[in-house]
Structure formats: structure tokens, C-alpha cells
Enzyme design. Structure first.
Site, short mmCIF file in Angstrom:
data_model
loop_
_atom_site.label_atom_id
_atom_site.label_comp_id
_atom_site.label_asym_id
_atom_site.label_seq_id
_atom_site.Cartn_x
_atom_site.Cartn_y
_atom_site.Cartn_z
N HIS A 1 1.87 4.58 -2.93
CA HIS A 1 1.95 5.87 -2.69
C HIS A 1 3.22 6.62 -3.41
O HIS A 1 3.29 7.38 -3.91
CB HIS A 1 1.87 6.25 -1.05
N HIS B 1 0.76 -1.26 -0.07
CA HIS B 1 -0.10 -0.07 -0.08
C HIS B 1 0.87 1.25 0.13
O HIS B 1 0.51 2.17 -0.89
CB HIS B 1 -1.07 -0.18 1.09
N GLU B 2 1.86 1.31 0.83
CA GLU B 2 2.71 2.40 1.07
C GLU B 2 3.77 2.50 -0.43
O GLU B 2 3.96 3.51 -0.86
CB GLU B 2 3.81 2.27 2.04
#
Lengths: 196, 648
Positions: free
Chosen positions: B175, B171-172
Site C-alpha cells: 500500500h 501487505h501494508e
């Protein structure tokens, strides 16, 4: 009204100036502290390798008990010096103590290496050669990390000594950081024992 | 399978979207500043008990004072954050994880982050832990992948399984890849001006009360300070109010996208859904105790502060909603999470079969050029898939331990980079003894030690090894870096035949490290039209067309095809062989790094056409494309054998 605004503006500019100097000092200090942790990591590696090595060669070197003892003692002294230094990297006294302890350890290890050289069947032992190579490689890494640390310390000290930085540094009690020298470096290079 | 309501965007589009959102952010900020001024003006009028609503002198005073404070706060923070993601980690009490850590959980974290970086084709970020945090949370911070850090709370390390941790890290990474991370840094800097008063108030209160405690005999002065601090905090609350609104407007919806991307990267919805569910059951949830949490609230995986009663102010979508969306898109998971795990297993097995097959050189020579589809290669830019992660796991399992260790310390990393380039030279039969003689003893010994391992490992992983060495290279001192740089340049220039791949790898390192060490400024985007960089594209395509000593007609053909795609009818002839100096490449790539991402897509497309003009892309050519794309900050996942063929 205008005068007040100008005064306000001036205060802001000066404050900003001070703050940015302070931040610069903080950044440079963090850099040498981080650089110290690179040394720390390699020193610890070396401290971990030594008992392994001593165990392995113990059987062969029954008559060299003094050498082995010297290694073990030098190691524990260096470990103590390191744990104190790691808490406060750059502190003059801690660095000096570490430097002495590490120089002593390097000297003792050199003696140890020379002794091992004199026992051909020991060299043939399958774990000894890799361990000795690992040790040598770690020494190189320590040296490299030390160079980086000293670079960062220099950078910090130079910035700290400039005017007007030195005023800010003084106000917040940012002291000069100490380099880490292992004095017998030149000697080390000359007495390089090769395992070929 | 896409999640409902989400359209797939390619890497280049998402960069463009991130930039639009930045403009939106600036607009919202301007509005907030005006409203804050208005609010304070009204407050002052009321305090002064003014009879008139219009008092230009007070307005002037208020405007200048407020604007000054806010803009100072913002400018200060932007400057502070220039140091990169590590600064954010420091602010929140993060501690960097040592590569030699004996804690199994920390090693696990390092491995998961490393895996995800290599699978995405970005340099490995710094890894931090927030040791004082019990909640389950994580964040990625930085302006570019080069200065990025990933941080994880102590609570996460202790409660999440490997798959769940991987989901959170994935998920990170989304980003990091889609431009959100950069947007978040700008958001943090911009909004700081609004938060400044509240923070200043709080800091003054903390400093004062810690100095003087709760003595009954507190002096009047201290009381006054505390009152002042209190008032500051109240006035500052207006800023907090607006900053929450801005953050929620700019970054909240992105969380759904990042969740979706996490599933795409791992092909394992159970991972991230598992993490979210654990958070839902965990007493502290995602709460972050640090006093600086408000500043970075939008960067976290989950809500770092308690949700406010107004949904408008929340920095993250509600947890149940996030879980629901994942479950809706992957309904079979409710049935048996094993199904998803089984599918992932299958993928890994398939990838491992192919990987082990093709890493055998004799088989490779039999199979011949692998026929990689140019369209699919271009498409893979910025699109990490589960198959890449699986491939990376296979690869890292077979890297010799001395090589892994070398990537994690500065001396080793330096020697490793030299080894990678020297091994290349061995293939072409170049001699490098003179150059080696000029090196330090220590470096030479380290190179000698690593060389046999690197030669055996396989040249197709060079770029990945460079990515792995990134944190250690950043730990060089400036002087050491300059020495490294000089040696690197001399190594490459020592040849008469300068290898293109070598050059691109070297440029990759120096252009990025120069910025990190302050030797050059980060590149800004200047050019948006293909005509503005005509010269550079011309040079690049000429060099590419001539790559591999192709015969003149073939080179000309490749060149023409590529140029036609970009420049339509313009007739240009291929640069003469003597003029194709690979040494030019640095400047060319530097200029091309100043183009917009839409333009870069076109340029990469043209490169692809040029390389693929003979309709057959070898793995070396694909690797070269990957190196060029990385120079333009377009990460390309590693090439999984068999995954990009037209028949796959």
C-alpha cells in the site's frame, strides 16, 4: 435570512480559529512529550549501565566503598525522579526534582571516573574501557536529547503565551512547560577525563 | 506467479492509477454531498409538514447548512491529517515502539518493518502498536513513505509468527509503494465531512454521559443535550451510509492486489495465508475496538468493524475469498507449506552466497564491473522481490551493533550520516579536519566512535543506512535540524571536487527533512510533458554524462544517446565542464520532483541510457542511479549482486 447566514458564517470562522489554535497547542505539547521520551530512553540506558559497571569494578575498588555506594544511591534517586517525570513531562516540579537528581548523579559519576583513573590495572580490565565509553556516549546522547526537549518546550511556551492563544490555553488549562537543566554542564565540559 | 485476474502493473503505472482513483473519490464525494442535501431537504419538508415540494428558501437554508457542515468537517480533517501518518496512529490510540524495548515481540516487529523498508528502498516508517486491541489487524498510514507509519495490534503481536507478521507487514508496504496509502489518507479526510455529524453526536453523548453519569436526578438540560446528540447521530447516519459506500467503491478491490504483492515480496504465500487463516479462527477476528475505527476502517489490513448485511458496505473483501485467491494461485501450498518455505530458504541461501562473496573486496576487484543490465535495473524500480528481502536479512545480520544503535537515536543518526559522507571523502583523499573542528564536542566524539565501524562495513550500503536512520532524524528538534543542515552543506561545499553521489544523498535528506520540519512545502505535480522540463533534464544528463571524469567524446556520446531518446531529433550539445556544477543539482532535482510519474519514468530511462552508454554499468553507477531515483520518490530495492546481470 442573509443576516442569519452571515452570523452562521462568523460563528464557523471563530470556531475554526479556536479549534486550530487548540490543535496547535496539542501538537506542540505532544512534541515536547515525545522529546522527553527520547531523554527517558537514554537515561534508562545509563541507569542500566551503572550496576554493570559497579559490579565489574567492585573487586578492584575494595577501599573505595563510599564512592561506589554514592553512585548506587545517586542512581536510585535519579531513577525515582525520572519515573515521576516521565508520567508528567514538562511539569515544573517533576523537572526540577529530576534536574537535581541528575546533576547529583553526574557529579558522583565524575568522581567515580576520576577514581577509576587512579587504578591503572583496572583500566586495563577488558570490560571497563568499553563500559566507560558507553557511559560517556550515553551522556552525550542525554545532553543532545535534552537540547531537543528544551527546544520543543520553548516552542510550546512561546506559542502558548501569544495572544489570543493564551485565552484558549487558559480555558483548557494548558500550563507552561518547564525546561530541563542539568546545572553543572559547564563544569562537565571543563573536567573531561579522557581514556587514552 | 500472478494471481488470477491481476495484471502486473509497474510502479509508475500504479501511481497513475492511484491518482485516477483520487479523482473518482472526489466525484463520489460530490454525489454523496448532493444526495445528503436532498435527503435532509426532504426530511425538513416532512418535518415542516409543507404542502409544496418546492420551497426555495428551505432548499437554500438546507444546502448552505449541510454543505457548510460537511465541507468544514472535510477541511478540518484534511488539515489535521497534514501532520502525517503519525496522526492516524495517535487517533487510534497507537503507542510508538521504543527502539530500546526489551519486549522480544516488539523488537521482532521493529526488525520485520526495518527489513521490509530497506528491501523496498524506502525510509523506515514509524512503528506503532495498538495496545488495547485484541483483534489481529494492522494498518499503514501517511501521504508519502517519509511520513508513513505502520501500526500493528497487540493481538497480532501475540498470535502471529514471524513469517505471518512479515506477510502482513509486506501487505501494508505494498500500500505504501503503490500510492494506496496516500489515497487512503485523502479518503479519510474527504469522508470525514460526511461522518462529522455522527462523530460530533457521539462525542457530545460521551462527554455528557461521562460528566453526569446515570443520576436519577439528571437535569432537563442534560436530557436535552443527550437528545440533541442522539438526533445528531441519526442525521449523521446518512453520512456514515454514504461514507461506507464510497470507501467500499474506492478501496476494497485494492486489498487483493496488496495480498498478491505480499506474496511477491516474501515469496512465501504461507505467511500471509497463515495470517488470514489465523484471523478466521480468532474469536475477535480483525475487529478494532477503538471508537475512531470507522474513520480509518479502509486503512486496515482486515475489516475493523463488523461486516454489514449488505455486501456493498463492506470495507474489505470477505476473508474466505482472500484466502481462496492465494491458495488458487499457489496450489502447491495445500500439499506442503514446507515446499514454499523450502523454496524461500533456497533463495536466501543463494543470495547469502552471492552476498558474502561479493562483500570481499579482493574478490570484487578480480571480478571487475558486474555488468548490470540497464533494462533490468530500471525495471526493478518499485518492485520489491523476495530476493531483496533475503539480501536485507543477510545485510542487517552483519551490521556492527554500534552502527545499528546509532541509527536509532538522533545524535547517533546525525553522526552516522556525517560518517558515511566522511568515509567517502577518505576514498577520494579529501581533508575534512577544518570542518570537523567546527562541530560540537559531542558530535565529534560520536563520529570518532562510529568511524571505524562504518569504514569496515562497506560503502554499498550507504543508502540503506540512511533509510534506517530516518525515524531518528525526524526526532531532531527544528533548531537541531537546522544546525545539522548547515553542517551538512558546509561539509559538501568544503570540497573543490564535489562528489555527485554525496550530493544526491545530501539532497535526498535535506529535501525530505525540509518538508518534515516545515522549511519547505511538499512538491506538487506540475509538469507532465518532457518539453516543460527540458532545461533541467539537460543539466541532469550533462552532469551524469561527465560523471567519473570520462573523456569528452565518451561523455558527449552518452549525453547524445540519452537526449535522443527523450527529445528525438533536437540537437543539443553537452554542457561545458565548467558549467556542470554539481551544486546546481539541488534546484534541478527539485524541479524534476514536480513532474508526473509517467514523466519520471522517461527521465529515469534517459538517465539509465546515459549511465549505461558505455554498455557496462558498475555497481557504483547503479548505486548512483538508485540515489537519483530515490530523489524522485521512485524507490529502488538494494542491489543484490548477481541478480541484475543480463545472464541472471
Amino acid at each position: 435570512m442573509i443576516a442569519m447566514l452571515v452570523l452562521l458564517g462568523l460563528i464557523v470562522v471563530v470556531a475554526w480559529f479556536c479549534v486550530s489554535i487548540y490543535n496547535k497547542l496539542v501538537t506542540l505539547r505532544n512534541r515536547y512529550k515525545n522529546a522527553y521520551s527520547q531523554i527517558d530512553v537514554q537515561l534508562k540506558r545509563r541507569y542500566d549501565l551503572i550496576p554493570n559497571l559497579v559490579e565489574t569494578v567492585k573487586g578492584y575498588l575494595k577501599f573505595e566503598r563510599e564512592t561506589l555506594e554514592a553512585v548506587v544511591q545517586a542512581r536510585s534517586r535519579a531513577m525515582q525522579a525520572n519515573s515521576r517525570a516521565a508520567v508528567n513531562p514538562g511539569n515544573a516540579e517533576a523537572m526540577r526534582t529530576l534536574s537535581e537528581a541528575e546533576t547529583a548523579l553526574s557529579d558522583v559519576l565524575r568522581g567515580f571516573t576520576a577514581v577509576v583513573e587512579g587504578y591503572p590495572d583496572l583500566k586495563a580490565h577488558k570490560s571497563v574501557l568499553p563500559l566507560m565509553e558507553e557511559l560517556s556516549s550515553t551522556e552525550n546522547k542525554i545532553s543532545f536529547a535534552r537540547q531537543a526537549y528544551n527546544d520543543e518546550v520553548m516552542s510550546y511556551n512561546i506559542t502558548r503565551e501569544k495572544f489570543p492563544n493564551t485565552l484558549i490555553a487558559g480555558f483548557f488549562n494548558y500550563q507552561e512547560a518547564a525546561l530541563l537543566e542539568i546545572t553543572s554542564d559547564e563544569e562537565r565540559k571543563a573536567v573531561k577525563v579522557s581514556f587514552s | 506467479m500472478p494471481i488470477a485476474g491481476r495484471t502486473t502493473m509497474d510502479f509508475f503505472e500504479s501511481q497513475a492509477t492511484a491518482r485516477t482513483r483520487t479523482a473518482y473519490l472526489v466525484f463520489l464525494f460530490a454525489v454523496a454531498v448532493l444526495l445528503t442535501i436532498a435527503g435532509i431537504y426532504l426530511a425538513v419538508l416532512i418535518a415542516w409538514q409543507s404542502s409544496r415540494w418546492w420551497r426555495p428558501d428551505i432548499l437554500l437554508g438546507t444546502t448552505s447548512a449541510v454543505a457548510l457542515v460537511i465541507l468544514c468537517g472535510t477541511a478540518y480533517k484534511m488539515d489535521d491529517l497534514k501532520k502525517g501518518g503519525a496522526r492516524v496512529a495517535e487517533l487510534l490510540g497507537g503507542v510508538q515502539v521504543s527502539p530500546y524495548s526489551k519486549e522480544p515481540k516488539e523488537q521482532l516487529l521493529l526488525n520485520v518493518v526495518q527489513e521490509m523498508s530497506i528491501a523496498s528502498g524506502v525510509p523506515v516508517p514509524g512503528v506503532y502498536i495498538l495496545p488495547d486491541e485484541d483483534g489481529i489487524n494492522a494498518f499503514a498510514a501517511g501521504f508519502t513513505p517519509q511520513d508513513a507509519v505502520v501500526a500493528v495490534t497487540q493481538g497480532s503481536l501475540e498470535t502471529l509468527t514471524r513469517d505471518e507478521l512479515q506477510g502482513v507487514v509486506a501487505h501494508e508496504f505494498s500500500h505504501i509503494l503503490n500510492g494506496d496509502m496516500r489515497l487512503n489518507m485523502k479518503l479519510m479526510g474527504t469522508v470525514h465531512g460526511l461522518l462529522f455529524l455522527a462523530i460530533a453526536g457521539r462525542e457530545i453523548r460521551d462527554m455528557t454521559s461521562s460528566r453526569h453519569g446515570h443520576h436519577k436526578s439528571r437535569s432537563k438540560g442534560v436530557e436535552a443535550f443527550l437528545l440533541f446528540a442522539f438526533l445528531l447521530m441519526i442525521v449523521g447516519y446518512i453520512g456514515v451510509f454514504f461514507s461506507k459506500l464510497i470507501k467500499s467503491a474506492v478501496s476494497r478491490e485494492r486489498e487483493f492486489l496488496a495480498d498478491a504483492a505480499a506474496v511477491q515480496f516474501t515469496r512465501n504465500p504461507a505467511g500471509i495465508a497463515g495470517a488470514l487463516k489465523k484471523i478466521a479462527r480468532w474469536p475477535t477476528g480483525t475487529l478494532v475496538a477503538s471508537s475512531r475505527a470507522e474513520e480509518a476502517s479502509h486503512m486496515f489490513f482486515g475489516a475493523a468493524l463488523k461486516d454489514s448485511f449488505l455486501r456493498l458496505f463492506n470495507s474489505h473483501p470477505p476473508l474466505p475469498e482472500r484466502i481462496k485467491r492465494i491458495m488458487m494461485a499457489y496450489p502447491e501450498m495445500t500439499d506442503a507449506e514446507q515446499k514454499a518455505v523450502a523454496a524461500a530458504e533456497k533463495e536466501r541461501e543463494k543470495a547469502s552466497d552471492e552476498a558474502s562473496l561479493v562483500s570481499d573486496e579482493r574478490v570484487q576487484s578480480l571480478v571487475g564491473p558486474s555488468g548490470i543490465d540497464p533494462g533490468r535495473l530500471l525495471d526493478s524500480v518499485g518492485k520489491t522481490q523476495a530476493v531483496h528481502v533475503a539480501y536485507t536479512q543477510q545485510m542487517t545480520a552483519i551490521i556492527p551493533p554500534p552502527v545499528i544503535e546509532a541509527t536509532r537515536n538522533p545524535l547517533g543518526a546525525k553522526a552516522l550520516v556525517f560518517c558515511l559522507l566522511l568515509c567517502e571523502k577518505e576514498h577520494t583523499g579529501e581533508k575534512s579536519d577544518d570542518w570537523e573542528a567546527t562541530l560540537d564536542n559531542a558530535v565529534r566524539e560520536e563520529i570518532a566512535r562510529l568511524r571505524p565501524f562504518v569504514s569496515a562495513f562497506g560503502s554499498e550500503h550507504r543508502l540503506s543506512l540512511v533509510d534506517m536512520s530516518w525515524p531518528a532524524l525526524k526526532a531532531l528538534s527544528k533548531a537541531q535540524y537546522q544546525a545539522f543542515r548547515t553542517d551538512l552543506l558546509r561539509l559538501i561545499e568544503a570540497d573543490r571536487n564535489v562528489d555527485l553521489f554525496e550530493c544526491t544523498v545530501r539532497n535526498l535528506l535535506t529535501s525530505r527533512l525540509d518538508v518534515i520540519f516545515g522549511l519547505s512545502k511538499p512538491r506538487k505535480i506540475i509538469y507532465t510533458n518532457v518539453d516543460q522540463v527540458q532545461m533541467e533534464v539537460f543539466e541532469l544528463l550533462s552532469i551524469l554524462a561527465r560523471e567519473g571524469n570520462k573523456t569528452e567524446p565518451i561523455a558527449v556520446n552518452a549525453f547524445q544517446k540519452a537526449m535522443n531518446r527523450l527529445y528525438g531529433g533536437k540537437q543539443m550539445s553537452l554542457l561545458a565542464k565548467e558549467k556542470c556544477r554539481v551544486a546546481l543539482l539541488d534546484k534541478t532535482l527539485a524541479r524534476l520532483s514536480e513532474t508526473s510519474f509517467e514523466l519520471r519514468k522517461q527521465i529515469l530511462n534517459a538517465c539509465m541510457i546515459c549511465i549505461g552508454a558505455d554498455r557496462w554499468i558498475t555497481e557504483e553507477e547503479a548505486e548512483l542511479f538508485r540515489a537519483i531515483a530515490e530523489n524522485l520518490d521512485c524507490p529502488v530495492p538494494p542491489l543484490v549482486p548477481g541478480a541484475l546481470t543480463s545472464t541472471a
